[in-house]
Design a protein around this motif. Structure first.
Motif, PDB file in Angstrom:
ATOM      1  N   VAL A  42       0.856  -1.172   0.000  1.00  0.00           N
ATOM      2  CA  VAL A  42       0.000   0.000   0.000  1.00  0.00           C
ATOM      3  C   VAL A  42       0.898   1.229   0.000  1.00  0.00           C
ATOM      4  O   VAL A  42       1.840   1.316   0.775  1.00  0.00           O
ATOM      5  N   SER A  43       0.612   2.186  -0.857  1.00  0.00           N
ATOM      6  CA  SER A  43       1.411   3.410  -0.880  1.00  0.00           C
ATOM      7  C   SER A  43       1.039   4.285   0.314  1.00  0.00           C
ATOM      8  O   SER A  43      -0.041   4.160   0.890  1.00  0.00           O
ATOM      9  N   PHE A  44       1.933   5.194   0.687  1.00  0.00           N
ATOM     10  CA  PHE A  44       1.624   6.097   1.790  1.00  0.00           C
ATOM     11  C   PHE A  44       0.431   6.972   1.443  1.00  0.00           C
ATOM     12  O   PHE A  44      -0.350   7.340   2.316  1.00  0.00           O
ATOM     13  N   ILE A  45       0.239   7.269   0.172  1.00  0.00           N
ATOM     14  CA  ILE A  45      -0.911   8.086  -0.239  1.00  0.00           C
ATOM     15  C   ILE A  45      -2.206   7.327   0.028  1.00  0.00           C
ATOM     16  O   ILE A  45      -3.155   7.873   0.592  1.00  0.00           O
ATOM     17  N   ASP A  46      -2.246   6.042  -0.346  1.00  0.00           N
ATOM     18  CA  ASP A  46      -3.442   5.237  -0.098  1.00  0.00           C
ATOM     19  C   ASP A  46      -3.698   5.062   1.395  1.00  0.00           C
ATOM     20  O   ASP A  46      -4.846   5.063   1.842  1.00  0.00           O
ATOM     21  N   LYS A  47      -2.613   4.905   2.191  1.00  0.00           N
ATOM     22  CA  LYS A  47      -2.784   4.780   3.643  1.00  0.00           C
ATOM     23  C   LYS A  47      -3.423   6.030   4.230  1.00  0.00           C
ATOM     24  O   LYS A  47      -4.298   5.954   5.086  1.00  0.00           O
ATOM     25  N   VAL A  48      -2.985   7.213   3.766  1.00  0.00           N
ATOM     26  CA  VAL A  48      -3.512   8.469   4.296  1.00  0.00           C
ATOM     27  C   VAL A  48      -4.959   8.659   3.865  1.00  0.00           C
ATOM     28  O   VAL A  48      -5.798   9.092   4.654  1.00  0.00           O
ATOM     29  N   LYS A  49      -5.267   8.317   2.612  1.00  0.00           N
ATOM     30  CA  LYS A  49      -6.656   8.432   2.152  1.00  0.00           C
ATOM     31  C   LYS A  49      -7.579   7.585   3.017  1.00  0.00           C
ATOM     32  O   LYS A  49      -8.695   7.984   3.331  1.00  0.00           O
ATOM     33  N   ALA A  50      -7.115   6.408   3.399  1.00  0.00           N
ATOM     34  CA  ALA A  50      -7.945   5.496   4.192  1.00  0.00           C
ATOM     35  C   ALA A  50      -7.947   5.828   5.679  1.00  0.00           C
ATOM     36  O   ALA A  50      -8.965   5.692   6.348  1.00  0.00           O
TER      37      ALA A  50
END
Length: 154
Positions: A42-50
């Protein structure tokens, strides 16, 4: 704008804090050790979105096995609205032939931490870099740590 502060693992005998930091200040325990393999897909961007901006805390996660893996030791130490503070120990995978942090790696850090600062303000809107200008102040040798502060200005 990204501000960099450097810490040395050595200093002249009898010298105090010659650059504002001691190595221990930068490498204090903050979560688990850096991953040695691709632990998360999981990218850090996807982690933050979630999970919101605090999902960035700890070591950088990536969903690729490519270039981003060179930054798996990038540690996010603090997140606040529009601001991110990170630490990276310079190793061989981010160095150049002179044993210093590669200029391209520095530009990539500006891009990554700049994106993190945007995410710290608006977790669902990472944006993209359309222009990047980096001025190099001095070399950072392998074994030293770099602190990167990303601040959202607009």
């Amino acid at each position: 704008m990204i501000y960099r502060r450097y810490a040395s693992t050595s200093k002249p005998a009898g010298a105090g804090r010659h650059d504002g930091f001691e190595e221990d200040d930068l490498l204090s325990p903050a979560g688990p050790a850096p991953p040695t393999a691709l632990a998360e897909h999981v990218s850090f961007i996807d982690k933050v979105k979630a999970g919101g901006a605090n999902a960035m805390l700890g070591y950088l996660s990536t969903r690729t096995e490519g270039f981003d893996l060179a930054f798996k030791r990038l540690r996010v130490d603090q997140v606040s609205s529009g601001q991110v503070n990170c630490t990276l120990k310079v190793t061989g995978d981010t160095s150049n032939a002179y044993g210093t942090l590669h200029g391209g790696a520095i530009a990539t850090l500006v891009d990554i931490v700049g994106t993190m600062a945007i995410l710290a303000e608006a977790p669902t809107k990472p944006g993209v870099s359309v222009d990047l200008n980096v001025s190099y102040m001095r070399a950072v040798k392998v074994g030293r740590s770099v602190v990167i502060d990303g601040h959202l200005r607009k």
